[in-house]
Scaffold this active site. Structure first.
Site, PDB file in Angstrom:
ATOM      1  N   LYS A  19       0.925  -1.121  -0.143  1.00 26.96           N
ATOM      2  CA  LYS A  19       0.157  -0.067   0.147  1.00 26.96           C
ATOM      3  C   LYS A  19       0.818   1.267   0.055  1.00 26.96           C
ATOM      4  O   LYS A  19       0.558   2.315  -0.505  1.00 26.96           O
ATOM      5  CB  LYS A  19      -0.879  -0.125   1.136  1.00 26.96           C
ATOM      6  CG  LYS A  19      -1.934   0.973   1.340  1.00 26.96           C
ATOM      7  CD  LYS A  19      -3.059   0.898   2.019  1.00 26.96           C
ATOM      8  CE  LYS A  19      -2.882   0.710   3.667  1.00 26.96           C
ATOM      9  NZ  LYS A  19      -2.671   2.233   4.344  1.00 26.96           N
ATOM     10  N   GLY A  87      -4.823   8.165   5.562  1.00 25.75           N
ATOM     11  CA  GLY A  87      -3.823   9.427   6.345  1.00 25.75           C
ATOM     12  C   GLY A  87      -2.713   9.409   5.514  1.00 25.75           C
ATOM     13  O   GLY A  87      -2.330  10.416   5.474  1.00 25.75           O
ATOM     14  N   SER A 158       6.968   9.069  12.196  1.00 23.20           N
ATOM     15  CA  SER A 158       6.041   8.928  11.477  1.00 23.20           C
ATOM     16  C   SER A 158       6.488   9.186  10.170  1.00 23.20           C
ATOM     17  O   SER A 158       7.078  10.207   9.610  1.00 23.20           O
ATOM     18  CB  SER A 158       4.815  10.044  11.848  1.00 23.20           C
ATOM     19  OG  SER A 158       4.040   9.947  10.627  1.00 23.20           O
ATOM     20  N   ASP A 305       1.761  -1.170  12.293  1.00 20.07           N
ATOM     21  CA  ASP A 305       0.556  -1.416  11.614  1.00 20.07           C
ATOM     22  C   ASP A 305       0.280  -3.095  11.916  1.00 20.07           C
ATOM     23  O   ASP A 305      -0.811  -3.580  11.751  1.00 20.07           O
ATOM     24  CB  ASP A 305       0.496  -1.468   9.897  1.00 20.07           C
ATOM     25  CG  ASP A 305       0.300   0.089   9.587  1.00 20.07           C
ATOM     26  OD1 ASP A 305       0.076   0.889  10.421  1.00 20.07           O
ATOM     27  OD2 ASP A 305       0.951   0.307   8.434  1.00 20.07           O
ATOM     28  N   ARG A 378      -7.426  -3.114   9.835  1.00 18.97           N
ATOM     29  CA  ARG A 378      -6.389  -4.024  10.507  1.00 18.97           C
ATOM     30  C   ARG A 378      -7.119  -4.687  11.797  1.00 18.97           C
ATOM     31  O   ARG A 378      -6.670  -5.646  12.272  1.00 18.97           O
ATOM     32  CB  ARG A 378      -5.089  -3.245  10.962  1.00 18.97           C
ATOM     33  CG  ARG A 378      -4.696  -2.539   9.703  1.00 18.97           C
ATOM     34  CD  ARG A 378      -3.055  -2.493   9.686  1.00 18.97           C
ATOM     35  NE  ARG A 378      -2.686  -1.732   8.711  1.00 18.97           N
ATOM     36  CZ  ARG A 378      -2.339  -2.101   7.222  1.00 18.97           C
ATOM     37  NH1 ARG A 378      -2.303  -3.480   6.961  1.00 18.97           N
ATOM     38  NH2 ARG A 378      -2.060  -1.128   6.433  1.00 18.97           N
TER      39      ARG A 378
HETATM   40  C1  S3P Z   1       2.515   4.770   6.366  1.00 19.63           C
HETATM   41  C2  S3P Z   1       2.992   5.072   7.562  1.00 19.63           C
HETATM   42  C3  S3P Z   1       2.558   4.739   8.854  1.00 19.63           C
HETATM   43  C4  S3P Z   1       1.428   3.582   8.541  1.00 19.63           C
HETATM   44  C5  S3P Z   1       0.492   3.790   7.749  1.00 19.63           C
HETATM   45  C6  S3P Z   1       1.228   3.984   6.209  1.00 19.63           C
HETATM   46  C7  S3P Z   1       3.139   5.322   5.008  1.00 19.63           C
HETATM   47  O1  S3P Z   1       2.044   5.750   9.385  1.00 19.63           O
HETATM   48  O2  S3P Z   1       0.809   3.502   9.906  1.00 19.63           O
HETATM   49  O3  S3P Z   1      -0.262   2.719   7.398  1.00 19.63           O
HETATM   50  O4  S3P Z   1       2.698   4.598   4.125  1.00 19.63           O
HETATM   51  O5  S3P Z   1       3.887   6.312   5.088  1.00 19.63           O
HETATM   52  P1  S3P Z   1       2.719   6.847  10.368  1.00 19.63           P
HETATM   53  O6  S3P Z   1       3.986   7.413   9.450  1.00 19.63           O
HETATM   54  O7  S3P Z   1       1.911   8.043  10.645  1.00 19.63           O
HETATM   55  O8  S3P Z   1       3.202   6.196  11.740  1.00 19.63           O
END
Ligand code: S3P
Length: 414
Positions: A19, A87, A158, A305, A378
């Site tokens: 993803k 997000g 993050s 995750d 999840r």
């Molecule tokens: C992601 C980063 C993670 C993860 C999300 C995908 C990404 O979030 O939990 O499912 O693709 O950069 P955070 O960076 O906010 O921890």
């Protein structure tokens, strides 16, 4: 959706494509100078949100099977964007658009509207961006602004926030530096480098300078975060064995494998293909009793995750499994500290929560019951895995949420 217990679990298969890499391949190529072909793209709901957003901004995106063709645009169109549940779409786009001379809004569903956005808008404003959130959350509003580089020490681990700042740095004067205490997934850095950006990683610091991007074909490997549910099923059912082919082995993503091994599972990797994003065929097997596990803060980014899944697997070990330093779990698609603990209790287990994690008091057995996913993909998939080795199975409410990251999950697991 009702998942029955099984006495054997064996699979040899490919899993959902990654993803994180699909989001980035679509988004970055949409602002690059040419045409790219993305093969084995994930077409779950989150990545479809990214495709819809980039199309609304003027890129040409064509989907055929699991191949996505993207023709980039240099001047983006003003747009009101819908990021759905994603997000990653929201935060990465906030950074990408901040210096792109565009007027845009980014909104999404109720879950997305509850997630913190000041973590991206604050550093972007420091860079000179004209971006506002609504009470610290989506919808976000972005207007044209001239950006300058900053030196930013990340207060939270993050990859989404890191990526937002780096993407803004591509359109900023001077250099933009981001330093992390613990390295989060580095797909953005790797892909930007492959697309010709002036970006350098030294230890936990990434430095980027104003750069244009060249289109780059991407073959997306399997998603470790999707494969984890299949490996988890092999662990939940004694004697289980699962091989997932061509799954991504980027070391910033493989923390879950270490924990399964810590619990007593056997793990082998074959046919490893090296490269910026390595991948290979991973087999996980379980024979006999499981041991409890512990997760500490430094490990969290590499398995963030997978924590709801690991927590339910903790029920299958005798003794206390402990997760600490994971306050980020509280601001995911649901408050995953509480929704995971609620899932464990609904399945007949015991868990105590902390602001930054939980203890799972494992008995080695799972009774089963009715679990509410709270619309969180999840949680729904973790409940399914827990059900497989349980005494009476599990009714899962909101099972359709799995389509956010793993379309086809129910056919594979049942
Ligand atoms: C992601 C980063 C993670 C993860 C999300 C995908 C990404 O979030 O939990 O499912 O693709 O950069 P955070 O960076 O906010 O921890």
């Amino acid at each position: 959706m009702f998942i029955r217990p099984v006495t054997r679990f064996g699979r040899d298969l490919f899993t959902a494509p990654d993803k994180s890499i699909t989001h980035r391949a679509v988004m970055f190529n949409a602002v690059a100078d040419g045409e790219a072909v993305i093969t084995n793209a994930l077409l779950g709901n989150d990545c479809r949100s990214t495709i819809a957003c980039m199309t609304a901004l003027g890129a040409k995106v064509e989907v055929s099977g699991d191949t996505v063709r993207v023709r980039g645009v240099s001047a983006l169109k003003d747009a009101a964007l819908d990021a759905g549940n994603s997000g990653t779409t929201t935060r990465l786009l906030a950074g990408l658009l901040a210096g792109k001379n565009v007027t845009a809004s980014i909104d999404g569903d109720d879950s997305l509207r509850s997630r913190p956005m000041l973590r991206v808008t604050r550093p972007l404003c420091e860079m000179g961006a004209d971006i506002t959130a609504t009470d610290g959350k989506a919808p976000l509003y972005i207007r044209p602004a001239a950006l300058h580089g900053i030196d930013y020490v990340m207060p939270v681990a993050s990859a989404q926030v890191k990526s937002a700042i780096l993407l803004a740095g591509l359109s900023a004067d001077g250099q933009t530096r981001v330093t992390e205490k613990v390295r989060s997934r580095d797909h953005t850095e790797l892909m930007l480098r492959a697309m010709g950006a002036d970006i350098v990683t030294e230890g936990n610091t990434v430095t980027v300078r104003r750069s244009g991007l060249h289109s780059c074909d991407v073959h997306v490997p399997g998603d470790m975060s999707a494969a984890a549910f299949l490996f988890g099923a092999a662990v939940a059912v004694n004697g289980g064995s699962v091989t997932v082919r061509e799954v991504g082995l980027n070391p910033t993503r493989t923390g879950v494998l270490d924990k399964l091994v810590q619990m007593g599972a056997e793990m082998t990797v074959k046919n490893e293909v090296a490269g910026a994003e390595p991948y290979g065929d991973v087999t996980v097997r379980r024979e006999g009793a499981l041991r409890p596990f512990t997760v500490v803060a430094e490990e969290v980014p590499s398995l963030i995750d997978e924590l709801p899944l690991l927590a339910v697997l903790g029920m299958y070990a005798e003794g206390d499994s402990v997760i600490r330093g994971a306050e980020e779990l509280r601001v995911k698609e649901s408050d995953r500290v509480e929704t995971t603990a609620a899932m464990i209790r609904a399945l007949g287990g015991e868990a105590d929560t902390f602001p930054d994690g939980m203890i799972i008091h494992g008995s080695g057995k799972v009774r089963g019951g009715t679990v509410d996913s709270f619309g969180d993909h999840r949680i729904a998939m973790s409940a399914a895995v827990a059900a497989l080795g349980s005494e009476c199975g599990c009714e899962i409410k909101g099972a359709e949420s799995a389509a956010v990251s793993y379309p086809g999950f129910w056919e594979v697991i049942c």
